[in-house]
Design an enzyme around this catalytic site. Sequence first.
Site, PDB file in Angstrom:
ATOM      1  N   GLU A 221      99.021 118.339  39.289  1.00 35.71           N
ATOM      2  CA  GLU A 221      99.635 118.205  40.630  1.00 35.71           C
ATOM      3  C   GLU A 221      98.696 118.717  41.717  1.00 35.71           C
ATOM      4  O   GLU A 221      99.070 118.762  42.885  1.00 35.71           O
ATOM      5  CB  GLU A 221     100.953 119.003  40.668  1.00 35.71           C
ATOM      6  CG  GLU A 221     102.008 118.516  39.684  1.00 35.71           C
ATOM      7  CD  GLU A 221     102.274 117.030  39.843  1.00 35.71           C
ATOM      8  OE1 GLU A 221     102.211 116.302  38.850  1.00 35.71           O
ATOM      9  OE2 GLU A 221     102.514 116.598  40.999  1.00 35.71           O
TER      10      GLU A 221
ATOM     11  N   PRO B  81      95.407 113.326  47.484  1.00 39.95           N
ATOM     12  CA  PRO B  81      96.200 112.288  48.149  1.00 39.95           C
ATOM     13  C   PRO B  81      96.628 112.712  49.557  1.00 39.95           C
ATOM     14  O   PRO B  81      96.906 111.885  50.403  1.00 39.95           O
ATOM     15  CB  PRO B  81      97.421 112.139  47.232  1.00 39.95           C
ATOM     16  CG  PRO B  81      97.110 112.846  45.981  1.00 39.95           C
ATOM     17  CD  PRO B  81      96.020 113.827  46.266  1.00 39.95           C
TER      18      PRO B  81
ATOM     19  N   ARG C  33      74.157 106.167  48.837  1.00 43.96           N
ATOM     20  CA  ARG C  33      73.386 104.992  49.243  1.00 43.96           C
ATOM     21  C   ARG C  33      72.890 105.126  50.685  1.00 43.96           C
ATOM     22  O   ARG C  33      71.989 104.400  51.114  1.00 43.96           O
ATOM     23  CB  ARG C  33      74.183 103.709  49.090  1.00 43.96           C
ATOM     24  CG  ARG C  33      75.410 103.620  49.951  1.00 43.96           C
ATOM     25  CD  ARG C  33      76.246 102.420  49.577  1.00 43.96           C
ATOM     26  NE  ARG C  33      75.595 101.167  49.868  1.00 43.96           N
ATOM     27  CZ  ARG C  33      75.567 100.590  51.070  1.00 43.96           C
ATOM     28  NH1 ARG C  33      76.132 101.208  52.101  1.00 43.96           N
ATOM     29  NH2 ARG C  33      74.968  99.438  51.245  1.00 43.96           N
TER      30      ARG C  33
ATOM     31  N   ASP D 235      76.151  96.648  56.623  1.00 47.84           N
ATOM     32  CA  ASP D 235      77.380  96.957  55.869  1.00 47.84           C
ATOM     33  C   ASP D 235      78.627  96.672  56.695  1.00 47.84           C
ATOM     34  O   ASP D 235      78.618  96.866  57.911  1.00 47.84           O
ATOM     35  CB  ASP D 235      77.405  98.462  55.546  1.00 47.84           C
ATOM     36  CG  ASP D 235      76.548  98.805  54.354  1.00 47.84           C
ATOM     37  OD1 ASP D 235      76.080  97.875  53.672  1.00 47.84           O
ATOM     38  OD2 ASP D 235      76.331  99.994  54.114  1.00 47.84           O
TER      39      ASP D 235
HETATM   40  C1  LIG Z   1      95.456 116.017  41.229  1.00 41.79           C
HETATM   41  O1  LIG Z   1      94.248 115.475  41.654  1.00 41.79           O
HETATM   42  C2  LIG Z   1      94.320 114.289  42.341  1.00 41.79           C
HETATM   43  C3  LIG Z   1      95.380 113.415  42.148  1.00 41.79           C
HETATM   44  C4  LIG Z   1      95.406 112.232  42.874  1.00 41.79           C
HETATM   45  C5  LIG Z   1      94.388 111.941  43.782  1.00 41.79           C
HETATM   46  N1  LIG Z   1      94.275 110.830  44.622  1.00 41.79           N
HETATM   47  C6  LIG Z   1      93.213 110.885  45.381  1.00 41.79           C
HETATM   48  C7  LIG Z   1      92.823 109.898  46.422  1.00 41.79           C
HETATM   49  O2  LIG Z   1      91.767 110.119  47.068  1.00 41.79           O
HETATM   50  O3  LIG Z   1      93.571 108.936  46.591  1.00 41.79           O
HETATM   51  S1  LIG Z   1      92.254 112.240  45.126  1.00 41.79           S
HETATM   52  C8  LIG Z   1      93.350 112.835  43.925  1.00 41.79           C
HETATM   53  C9  LIG Z   1      93.291 114.022  43.225  1.00 41.79           C
END
Ligand SMILES: COc1ccc2nc(C(=O)O)sc2c1
Length: 249
Positions: free
Chosen positions: A118, A91, A160, A175
């Site tokens: 986490e 994230p 792709r 695209d």
């Molecule tokens: C703990 O591993 C995670 C948790 C949430 C998450 N969210 C991602 C995203 O790309 O939004 S990758 C990802 C990996």
Amino acid sequence: MRIDIVSIFPDYFAPLDISLLGKARRRGLIEVHVHDLRQWTHDRHRTVDDTPYGGGPGMVMKPDPWGEALDAIAPGGQSADAAPRLIVPTPSGRPFTQAMAVELAAEPWLIFACGRYEGIDSRVVEEARTRMRVDEVSIGDYVLAGGEVAVLVIVEAVGRLVPGVLGNADSVADDSFAPGSMENLLEGPVYTKPPVWRGRAVPEVLLSGHHAAIARWRRDQALRRTAANRPDLIAALDPARLDERDRQV
Ligand SMILES: COc1ccc2nc(C(=O)O)sc2c1
């Protein structure tokens, strides 16, 4: 292109055996190896996580299994142009974009590390950077339970674009977000037979065979849809790329 994916849920990647990517694999255009991270654990419970230093909720993925996994998959010694690029969905990563997909599609070897809980102990990425390029990327501002779904998205978007994977190269050029005449505009509406369906006719211009008028109509529709759904993309357009007609849309 070679793709390695490391996850505690390897079955998540069964979809990579079907459809477009499945065909690409069978044609030898893309080689995909999915690895269960737990094969690099050595305790009875095959432990991959532990409590976070400094306290806080949840668990963190231990560095040892990841270090051993990356050592086994990419033992090093590859020439610079064949060295792998490690992609870690998180994230807190850089936004994954079509431009990044195009860049990654030119790589000979991608390794994907799927975090859970986490996240992965930060020293894993830190250490990996000493021997390969590493990108931490996010597919969007929402909460996922782990990196597996993000890897499926990235592998589809990148796969792709690998030469030969898509039958009709044109569909890449058209695209949304692809570089070119409609660059950074959303695709407009599409239609196919029948010409009238439940009383709804296909726009006449598309049946006219008048290619310039069709191209103009499609651009108008793309501008309208982009203005409605992604005004940020309109604001980011280079005004020099908009003609007088565009400005009237
Ligand atoms: C703990 O591993 C995670 C948790 C949430 C998450 N969210 C991602 C995203 O790309 O939004 S990758 C990802 C990996």
